[in-house]
Design an enzyme around this catalytic site. Structure first.
Site, PDB file in Angstrom:
ATOM      1  NE  ARG A  51     -81.157 -88.200  14.434  1.00 57.23           N
ATOM      2  CZ  ARG A  51     -81.249 -86.659  14.578  1.00 57.23           C
ATOM      3  NH1 ARG A  51     -81.210 -86.031  15.814  1.00 57.23           N
ATOM      4  NH2 ARG A  51     -81.636 -85.773  13.604  1.00 57.23           N
ATOM      5  CG  HIS A  55     -76.318 -86.564  13.734  1.00 50.42           C
ATOM      6  ND1 HIS A  55     -77.102 -85.520  13.203  1.00 50.42           N
ATOM      7  CD2 HIS A  55     -77.104 -87.706  13.314  1.00 50.42           C
ATOM      8  CE1 HIS A  55     -78.309 -86.027  12.606  1.00 50.42           C
ATOM      9  NE2 HIS A  55     -78.021 -87.170  12.439  1.00 50.42           N
ATOM     10  CB  VAL A  59     -69.575 -83.485  11.173  1.00 51.65           C
ATOM     11  CG1 VAL A  59     -69.018 -82.187  11.033  1.00 51.65           C
ATOM     12  CG2 VAL A  59     -70.817 -83.733  10.763  1.00 51.65           C
ATOM     13  CG  ASP A  63     -63.963 -84.422  16.109  1.00 57.96           C
ATOM     14  OD1 ASP A  63     -65.290 -84.503  16.003  1.00 57.96           O
ATOM     15  OD2 ASP A  63     -63.486 -83.568  15.325  1.00 57.96           O
ATOM     16  N   PRO A 149     -76.687 -87.109   6.057  1.00 57.15           N
ATOM     17  CG  PRO A 149     -76.382 -89.387   5.937  1.00 57.15           C
ATOM     18  CD  PRO A 149     -75.889 -88.253   6.603  1.00 57.15           C
ATOM     19  CG  HIS A 179     -84.364 -94.310  11.732  1.00 63.74           C
ATOM     20  ND1 HIS A 179     -84.171 -93.587  10.327  1.00 63.74           N
ATOM     21  CD2 HIS A 179     -83.263 -93.440  12.376  1.00 63.74           C
ATOM     22  CE1 HIS A 179     -83.698 -92.356  10.346  1.00 63.74           C
ATOM     23  NE2 HIS A 179     -82.947 -92.644  11.821  1.00 63.74           N
ATOM     24  CG  ASP A 231     -90.295-100.220  14.713  1.00 64.33           C
ATOM     25  OD1 ASP A 231     -91.564-100.437  14.616  1.00 64.33           O
ATOM     26  OD2 ASP A 231     -89.427-101.112  15.083  1.00 64.33           O
ATOM     27  CG  ASP A 239     -87.708-104.630  17.051  1.00 65.01           C
ATOM     28  OD1 ASP A 239     -87.825-103.839  16.319  1.00 65.01           O
ATOM     29  OD2 ASP A 239     -88.911-104.968  17.818  1.00 65.01           O
TER      30      ASP A 239
END
Length: 318
Positions: A51, A55, A59, A63, A149, A179, A231, A239
């Site tokens: 993640r 993220h 943005v 970098d 998002p 996810h 999940d 998976d």
């Protein structure tokens, strides 16, 4: 063909798989070792490191700006506050890499490699990470607040946010498959549990048994930071079960379930992809790697732009 040609040139401004082949030949082994230890210590960390890459790239491009400290940093933007994690693991990896080859490898590249290794160590398949990014000098809290998002966004808004960074609707569905690992806080989905849209009941696109389970976990006025697996059918294992969950109305976040249960006029393509990935794990794994490479190519700093940070949390002293 054009893309492959550009990659083969390996010139200034181009990311390439062998970027550190001479300057830090043991880089992949060092990062793998540290990611392995982090996930061995806490299985959830694989999702957190994956993640961070997502993220970061959304943005200012990929970098390393999400790693910067400060009250005006991306860390304190609503999508990241009390949510983005794994910064200490990146610090540990960076220290190990610096010990191996001082001042060579950017924090942005470490985040990218760590994301790939996290997926592989969680049961997924690898992809070739292109390297050569440099670290940005500024964090962009406003950009994180507005560009990332949200679980509360409509599908149209999510698609537009992906499009703004050069990603397609296929990438939306594919990357949402991340996810299949990780957890979500009650605050991000409790709007679906009670009096959904003023109906006095749970979201009708949420399986009733799952709704009851989540209502017990996340009661009205309860602790919004309590978490549950995204999940429920294969916790911490990478998976394709995530997509079958959506088909069975068992997506925890609205932004996940909407890929399958939204307005048919706007989700025909996403429904088809969800069904395809749900029935063909190989197709999902293959496309996930392609979409991750594409995401990793969002506006990287290369050449003499940016810097290679000594400490991922702060820019280098002038």
């Amino acid at each position: 063909m054009l893309l492959m040609g550009l990659l083969c040139l390996g010139g200034k401004g181009q990311l390439r798989a062998d970027y550190y082949a001479s300057s830090c030949p043991n880089l992949s082994k060092v990062v793998w070792r540290e990611v392995f230890k982090a996930i061995q210590n806490e299985m959830r960390m694989g999702a957190s490191l994956l993640r961070l890459h997502f993220h970061d790239c959304f943005v200012n491009g990929c970098d390393g700006s999400i790693l910067l400290d400060g009250s005006d940093s991306e860390k304190f933007a609503p999508p990241n506050l009390n949510s983005a994690r794994g910064f200490e693991v990146i610090d540990t990896i960076k220290a190990a890499v610096e010990n191996e080859c001082n001042g060579i490898v950017s924090c942005a590249d470490i985040v990218a490699i760590s994301a790939r290794d996290s997926v592989l160590l969680s049961g997924g398949r690898p992809w070739t990470v292109l390297l050569g990014r440099r670290d940005g000098l500024v964090s962009n809290q406003t950009g994180a607040a507005n560009g990332l998002p949200s679980p509360f966004d409509s599908l149209g808004v999510i698609i537009s946010k992906f499009a703004a960074v050069g990603l397609s609707t296929t990438d939306v569905v594919t990357l949402s498959g991340a996810h299949t690992i990780g957890r979500a806080r009650c605050a991000l989905f409790n709007n679906r549990l009670f009096n959904f849209s003023g109906t006095g009941a749970a979201d009708p696109t949420l399986d009733s048994s799952l709704a009851s389970q989540l209502q017990s976990l996340c009661p009205l006025n309860g602790d919004g930071n309590v978490t549950t697996p995204l999940d429920q059918s294969s916790i911490d294992f990478f998976d394709n079960h995530y997509f079958n969950n959506l088909i069975n109305n068992k997506g925890v976040l609205s932004s996940d379930q909407i890929l399958f249960s939204g307005d048919a006029a706007t989700t025909t393509s996403t429904i088809t992809l969800v069904q395809s990935y749900g029935s063909n794990s190989g197709l999902f794994f293959s496309q996930f790697g392609s979409s991750m490479v594409k995401m990793g190519n969002i506006s990287p700093l290369t050449g003499n732009v940016g810097e290679v940070r000594k400490n991922c949390r702060v820019v280098n002293s002038s």
